[in-house]
Scaffold this active site. Structure first.
Site, PDB file in Angstrom:
ATOM      1  N   ASP A 484      47.115 -32.658 -38.297  1.00 53.55           N
ATOM      2  CA  ASP A 484      47.931 -33.733 -37.712  1.00 53.55           C
ATOM      3  C   ASP A 484      47.057 -34.824 -37.097  1.00 53.55           C
ATOM      4  O   ASP A 484      45.852 -34.644 -36.885  1.00 53.55           O
ATOM      5  CB  ASP A 484      48.862 -33.106 -36.655  1.00 53.55           C
ATOM      6  CG  ASP A 484      50.189 -33.840 -36.555  1.00 53.55           C
ATOM      7  OD1 ASP A 484      50.253 -35.025 -36.942  1.00 53.55           O
ATOM      8  OD2 ASP A 484      51.153 -33.226 -36.085  1.00 53.55           O
ATOM      9  N   ASP A 554      59.000 -36.819 -39.658  1.00 60.46           N
ATOM     10  CA  ASP A 554      59.661 -35.922 -38.696  1.00 60.46           C
ATOM     11  C   ASP A 554      61.173 -36.053 -38.818  1.00 60.46           C
ATOM     12  O   ASP A 554      61.908 -35.265 -38.220  1.00 60.46           O
ATOM     13  CB  ASP A 554      59.226 -36.253 -37.266  1.00 60.46           C
ATOM     14  CG  ASP A 554      57.856 -35.681 -36.951  1.00 60.46           C
ATOM     15  OD1 ASP A 554      57.392 -34.802 -37.698  1.00 60.46           O
ATOM     16  OD2 ASP A 554      57.236 -36.121 -35.970  1.00 60.46           O
TER      17      ASP A 554
END
Ligand code: GLA
Length: 750
Positions: A484, A554
């Site tokens: 990430d 997301d």
């Protein structure tokens, strides 16, 4: 295909059977762009290059005005391959350099050329590249020399008729004794003699990435760029320039995509005589490089794809190239897994017991990869701390036990990491605050998510973090990593670079990231890597060089997700888009599965807490996915309904042998009965296909010209996924008589 140089007329011709690109070395040694577009067997350089504006004149060494009455060349209006900076061409320029005299005049003139088979070895230069085989391409290298300095510019053109691509990049070599300051470095310039274009771009923000945006060009400079250095929410580095009337199925289009994850820009300028210039390269707003004697600086590679057959054809070309010549070998591991990620199931709230329960349930539902997302390392119970402290939080989880238990059930374990970062609240910051990227004597450094970037311009920091991570990945049998990147660059000036180089920080940070990724994939070649940046904030070909998949967003709510995937599909192959079924409110589990199916596929919810009925459905989806994911992974993609222009989103994917086709359709706003026919694309027109929507058999041309009848009233967010399968003529005839194929069973997923 080929690349030729006609010595007499000084014309380069790069061509495939569908595409021609002509360059002329003019009498003043400027490289003139003559033509690019559909294949053209010959060209008249004079007729094409005449502009009737500002005939070139200059003072020669004897201070005499020199002008050639017979020869039309215009600084203002000619189409360049490398436009000069600071001369009579006042349009945007691709390269700006300055030497000791502080004068940035940059004027590159033709010097020599080379045509070779295959790709130039960039000698370990740490930038991603398309992994062409020698038989895929021919490369033209044109060397230009600056008019006044011993500085050379190499332009590289990698032409592939196999992939219908032109990959372009450049390098600058300083052979002078001066230090050369490079203010602007591009990978390509393309001048086109028309202004009849619009731009297709993917803009966005967190949870709404890659929103399709068309931009009409005007005579001011249009700049599509990023300055977050590693986060491309504002603009994705893939764009297209297309004729105003180009559609998904017809018309001319040029697609561009960068193999770079840092700051880039595309500058598009319509000039005063209505020609269009597009330049792509590092974003000069944040780019700088000090090129010392004998040093070479490379631009990143830009893939350019031309098509005269619309957006879908361009998509096929991008997808084929990326799948076959960019994605790492670990793409093969994608086929092994259906994953569940702990993030939306637990967030930070989990322990060994909950993980073991999740593993048990995964086993029952035939999920075979359990990913422990954020929260597994020391003191990381929320997002305020601990990045950099890459040690298992043993008070929370017994990772050995989790892995061994999973193994006993044939389940693999994956881990989340965010290696380029350091939390302000971390042991690492206490011990090594100097590892954080903080400009010299600067105090008000902006924190995002309570974290700072590590100073990856320093190799010792790269080495430190790699060693720390290695301790985990050497010890534990981890099969998947989610890498990430949750903040972007601000105050981007390293305290450790010399004053004269401090503005190189953003570029060097990106090189540091690539060097860390390189170390990681070399040491762990069998770990399936999925990159991520606060969702899909670093979705680009640079990352796809290392990780065959990137978390798409997301946002997993089907309303927004469907358009996020639709627009990503334009450039990026479906297998590269991380897509999961979540617990978001909108739509049923099945609606979400239909959509996630057209990505990597997986789950992001607490499956221990769902109904028995949903558990059974998950099993059913998984077996469906196993039967058909090879079509999604390797097939040809066609957009059918663009959600930005209609109330529907729809596409179909056809296997390379055209025998199987998967169709996705979703409706946004409820509609009553309406004549609604879904016309498919890419089937063989005279073969018979069975469809699992109506359990009928029709010929390919029926599906493509009449379409499937979806005229019934439809509720909001009705989602459909169905299969079209070729059947032989005997079966088709039999079916027509008996209406019985495959036992007449309707596919259960539908
Ligand atoms: C980012 C990612 C999420 C999740 C969190 C964890 O926001 O996009 O999927 O991994 O980080 O902190």
């Amino acid at each position: 295909m080929g690349i030729t140089f006609e010595k007499k007329r000084k014309i380069f011709h790069l061509f495939t059977k569908d595409f021609s690109y002509y360059i002329h070395v003019n009498k003043y040694n400027y490289l003139i762009h003559l033509y690019s577009g559909k294949y053209l067997s010959d060209i008249s350089k004079e007729r094409v290059s005449e502009r009737y504006i500002d005939r070139y004149a200059f003072l020669n060494d004897d201070n005499l005005e020199t002008q050639d009455e017979d020869y039309y060349f215009s600084m203002m209006g000619s189409m360049f391959e490398v436009a000069p900076f600071g001369k009579g061409d006042k349009r945007n320029a691709p390269y700006i350099l300055e030497g000791d005299n502080n004068i940035p005049l940059t004027n590159f003139l033709f010097y020599s050329y080379k045509i070779i088979k295959g790709k130039i070895d960039k000698k370990d230069y740490p930038l991603p590249y398309i992994k062409f085989k020698n038989s895929d391409i021919e490369t033209l290298i044109i060397t230009l020399k600056d008019e006044k300095r011993d500085v050379y510019l190499n332009l590289y053109y990698e032409l592939s008729s196999k992939y219908h691509t032109l990959v372009r990049y450049a390098s600058i070599i300083n052979k002078s004794k001066e230090d050369i300051k490079v203010f602007k470095m591009s990978s390509f310039e393309l001048d086109l003699p028309s202004s009849n274009y619009k731009l297709l771009t993917l803009k966005g923000t967190w949870s709404n990435e890659t929103d399709l945006e068309y931009i009409n060009l005007n005579h001011s400079l249009t700049k599509i760029s990023e300055n977050h250095n590693g986060r491309n929410f504002t603009y994705n580095p893939s764009i297209a320039l297309l004729d105003k009337d180009t559609t998904f199925d017809n018309g001319e289009i040029y697609g561009f995509s960068n193999l770079y994850s840092g700051d880039f820009s595309y500058e598009i300028k319509v000039d005063e005589i209505d020609q269009t210039r597009i330049i792509g390269g590092y974003n000069d707003e944040t780019f700088f490089y000090l090129l010392k004697e004998n040093e070479t600086l490379y631009s990143f590679e830009t893939v350019i794809i031309y098509s005269s057959k619309g957006i879908n054809d361009m998509s096929h070309k991008f997808h084929n190239l990326i799948r076959e010549r960019l994605l790492p070998k670990t793409k093969e591991l994608q086929n092994n897994y259906i994953l569940i990620n702990s993030w939306e199931a637990f967030y930070f709230d989990f322990d060994t017991k909950r993980l073991l329960e999740l593993i048990d349930e995964a086993k029952k539902e035939e999920i075979n990869l359990v990913v422990i997302d954020d929260g597994w390392f020391k003191n990381r119970n929320d997002d305020t701390s601990s990045l950099g402290d890459w040690e298992v939080d043993t008070s929370k989880i017994d990772l050995d036990k989790v892995i061994n238990y999973a193994k006993s059930l044939n389940i693999d374990i994956g881990l989340w990491i965010e290696p380029e970062m350091i939390s302000y609240n971390s042991s690492l910051f206490k011990e090594h605050s100097d590892f954080a990227l903080i400009p010299p004597s600067y105090h008000n450094v902006t924190l995002f998510r309570h974290q700072l970037l590590l100073d990856l311009t320093r190799s010792e920091v790269v080495d430190y973090i790699f060693d720390k991570l290695s301790k985990i990945f050497d010890k534990y049998d981890i099969k998947y990593v989610k890498w990430d990147f949750n903040r972007f660059l601000s105050e981007g000036y390293s305290s450790y670079l010399l004053k004269e180089r401090v503005k190189e920080t953003p570029f060097r940070m990106m090189l540091g990231t690539y060097s860390l990724l390189n170390k990681f994939v070399s040491r762990y070649p069998n770990i399936l890597l999925e990159t991520c940046s606060a969702g899909g904030g670093r979705f680009d070909l640079g990352m796809l060089f290392y990780s065959p998949q990137i978390w798409g967003s997301d946002e997993t709510d089907i309303a927004l997700r469907s358009s996020i995937q639709f627009s990503k599909n334009i450039f990026y192959p479906l297998r590269s888009i991380g897509a999961h079924v979540s617990n978001r409110k909108l739509g049923s589990l099945q609606d979400k599965a239909c959509l996630a199916f057209f990505g990597t596929y997986g789950y992001e919810l607490d499956i221990t807490k769902i109904s028995e009925e949903d558990k059974n459905k998950i099993k059913e989806f998984n077996s469906y996915f196993k039967s058909f994911h090879n079509v999604v992974n390797d097939g040809d993609y066609y957009a059918l309904y663009n959600p930005y222009e209609s109330n529907y989103v729809s596409w179909n994917v056809v296997s390379k042998d055209k025998k199987t086709c998967l169709v996705y359709f979703m409706l946004y706003r409820k509609e009553q009965t309406k004549a609604r026919f879904l016309k498919l694309k890419g089937l063989k027109k005279d073969k018979y296909y069975f469809n699992s929507l109506t359990n009928d058999i029709y010929k390919g041309d029926f599906y493509m010209n009449v379409g499937l009848n979806l005229s019934a009233p439809l509720e909001s967010f009705t989602s459909m996924l169905f299969v079209i399968k070729e059947v032989d003529e005997v079966r088709a005839t039999l079916y027509r008589k008996t209406k019985q194929v495959d036992g007449g069973k309707r596919d259960k997923l539908l």
